[in-house]
Design a protein around this motif. Structure first.
Motif, short mmCIF file in Angstrom:
data_model
loop_
_atom_site.label_atom_id
_atom_site.label_comp_id
_atom_site.label_asym_id
_atom_site.label_seq_id
_atom_site.Cartn_x
_atom_site.Cartn_y
_atom_site.Cartn_z
N HIS A 1 1.17 5.46 -1.88
CA HIS A 1 0.57 6.50 -2.73
C HIS A 1 1.68 7.12 -3.60
O HIS A 1 2.63 7.67 -3.06
CB HIS A 1 -0.09 7.57 -1.88
N HIS B 1 0.85 -1.20 0.00
CA HIS B 1 0.00 0.00 0.00
C HIS B 1 0.88 1.24 0.00
O HIS B 1 1.57 1.53 0.99
CB HIS B 1 -0.90 0.00 1.24
N HIS C 1 -9.05 2.02 1.78
CA HIS C 1 -8.67 2.16 3.18
C HIS C 1 -9.85 1.71 4.06
O HIS C 1 -11.00 1.93 3.70
CB HIS C 1 -8.35 3.61 3.51
N ASP D 1 2.72 3.00 2.94
CA ASP D 1 1.73 4.09 2.98
C ASP D 1 2.36 5.47 2.90
O ASP D 1 1.84 6.42 3.49
CB ASP D 1 0.82 3.96 4.21
N HIS E 1 -4.88 -0.77 6.57
CA HIS E 1 -4.98 -0.38 7.99
C HIS E 1 -5.78 -1.35 8.87
O HIS E 1 -5.21 -2.06 9.66
CB HIS E 1 -5.46 1.07 8.15
FE FE Z 1 -3.01 5.08 2.34
#
Ligand code: FE
Ligand code: GUN
Length: 433
Positions: A80, A78, A233, A323, A272
């Motif tokens: 971005h 995960h 998420h 993340d 998460h």
């Molecule tokens: Fe994220």
């Protein structure tokens, strides 16, 4: 010029080093003096040097990494691609952090001349850190998402990604209409899913930023194309959960919003998952939906402590995620170190073997890519990382009195970072980082 004969010759390389990989969660293979034979980008064999050396083709190139440690390339479950420049932005929890730092930055990806160098930098950071496969959130922009796929194709990376979908509770520039979101996803899927090592994932950011209509439009795509993954998420932060429940009052729980749209299942990725209710754990287990634990992010944003024991007890597929930019580092070694601390705070065991399994085969399974990557089984794509365990004086000192592989791996996990990544290979070719 290529003659027909030379054209037919298979591209081979032999890597001489120490090797570690996992056959399954509990079976780690350590070959102190081995050879990895790669042919046409795939694993042809991995065996002790004295067994394999005589079988190698006469003129094969042998790359000698004696003294180093070779593992399958790391999996970041995960991350971005559009938040690199928001990393380490001070003092906000999730919702304020998104509004203050992240959304303004993501809007800049509307401009391809901003997006291209930013995405190139992003991939370079992944590779520098030994990450060869990642599940990636770009921005909502089609052009920026296409740039991301084209760059992954050029680099020959295995990725899971798809344009981020939002249509509310975000700046206008980041919101789609329902029909736009449907058409743009369809167009991107058509253009990119059959290419190289690209995998498409429908990417509703999270329930707060999608209306029920948008989720339904994505649900329609998923129904028509069951092999397309979904990433989003889930239950990261207390305020987020409260807001979500207000927006979807008739849902049984947070997960049910995604479940009711058919988003759960093998290879679907829920980042998460900190504050799950019992029913949500059960449903994730039942559907074999994957969780991505993002420890540096959970600590930095003050989100909470993921319960890895519960995840294990329920036998839910798990990956670790950097993340970035909520997370603080592209290094999956640093990510694993923070996962250790979160486990330690809850008196949960998390060994180096647990960690390196998640960074390799475990992560590959969670992303549903283990048919192609994750270990050195014959026929798998030869993505691997060459580690230097003595990249700092401190690590050299610490490791000078041990040759116990578990101890070496644990020090690497707790003290390691990008300096330990000596080189990275994608399908048997060294990446230029
Ligand atoms: Fe994220
Ligand atoms: N939830 C929704 N969007 C985001 C994001 O960009 N980062 C993190 N950490 N959580 C999110």
């Amino acid at each position: 010029m290529c003659t027909e004969d030379s054209y037919m010759v298979k591209q081979s390389i032999a890597i001489k080093s120490s090797f570690i990989h996992f056959l399954n969660e509990t079976n780690m293979v350590f070959i102190p003096k081995g050879i990895l034979w790669v042919e046409d980008g795939k694993v042809k064999a991995l065996a002790p040097e004295d067994e394999l050396i005589l079988q190698l083709p006469k003129n094969i190139k042998i790359q000698d990494y004696t003294g180093k440690l070779v593992l399958p390339g790391f999996v970041d479950g995960h991350v971005h691609a559009v938040q690199t420049q928001a990393i380490a932005s001070y003092g906000k929890q999730l919702l304020d952090w998104l509004e203050t730092y992240t959304f303004p930055l993501e809007q800049r990806f509307e401009d391809p001349s901003f997006a291209l160098p930013a995405i190139q930098f992003f991939f370079n950071q992944l590779l520098k850190n030994g990450t060869t496969t990642a599940a990636i959130f770009p921005s909502k922009h089609v052009d920026a998402t296409a740039i991301l796929f084209k760059e992954a194709l050029r680099l020959n990376m295995r990725i899971v990604a798809g344009k981020t979908s939002m249509d509310r509770n975000a700046p206008e520039g980041l919101c789609d209409t329902t029909s736009m979101s449907f058409q743009e996803n369809e167009a991107l899927i058509e253009e990119f899913t059959q290419k190289g090592r690209l995998n498409y994932a429908l990417t509703p950011r999270f329930a707060i930023t999608s209306t029920d209509e948008q989720l339904s439009a994505l649900s329609k795509i998923k129904k028509n194309r069951p092999n397309i993954a979904v990433q989003t998420h889930l239950s990261e932060n207390i305020d987020e959960i409260e807001t979500t429940k207000k927006l979807f009052p008739s849902s049984k729980n947070y997960l049910d919003i995604y479940d009711s749209k058919g988003f759960l299942g093998k290879g679907s990725l829920m980042a998460h998952a900190i504050y799950l209710e019992e029913q949500e754990w059960e449903r994730l287990a039942e559907t074999q939906t994957s969780i991505v634990h993002c420890p540096t992010s959970n600590l930095f944003l003050g989100s909470g402590l993921f319960n890895m024991k519960k995840c294990r007890d329920y036998n839910i597929p798990l990956a670790l995620g950097s993340d970035v930019g909520g997370g603080l580092s592209f290094s999956m070694l640093k990510t694993a170190a923070e996962a250790y601390k979160i486990a330690a705070l809850q008196n949960i065991e998390f060994t180096a073997r647990n960690a390196f399994y998640l960074l390799t085969l475990g992560g590959a399974k969670a992303l549903n890519q283990d048919a192609y990557i994750g270990n050195f089984e014959v026929g798998k794509e030869a993505d691997f990382v060459v580690l230097d365990t003595g990249s700092t004086e401190l690590m050299q000192k610490r490791l000078s009195n041990t040759d116990d592989i578990d101890e070496i791996l644990f020090v690497l996990m707790m003290q390691g970072d990008e300096r330990n990544i000596h080189s990275v290979y994608l399908k048997g070719k060294e990446a230029n980082v």
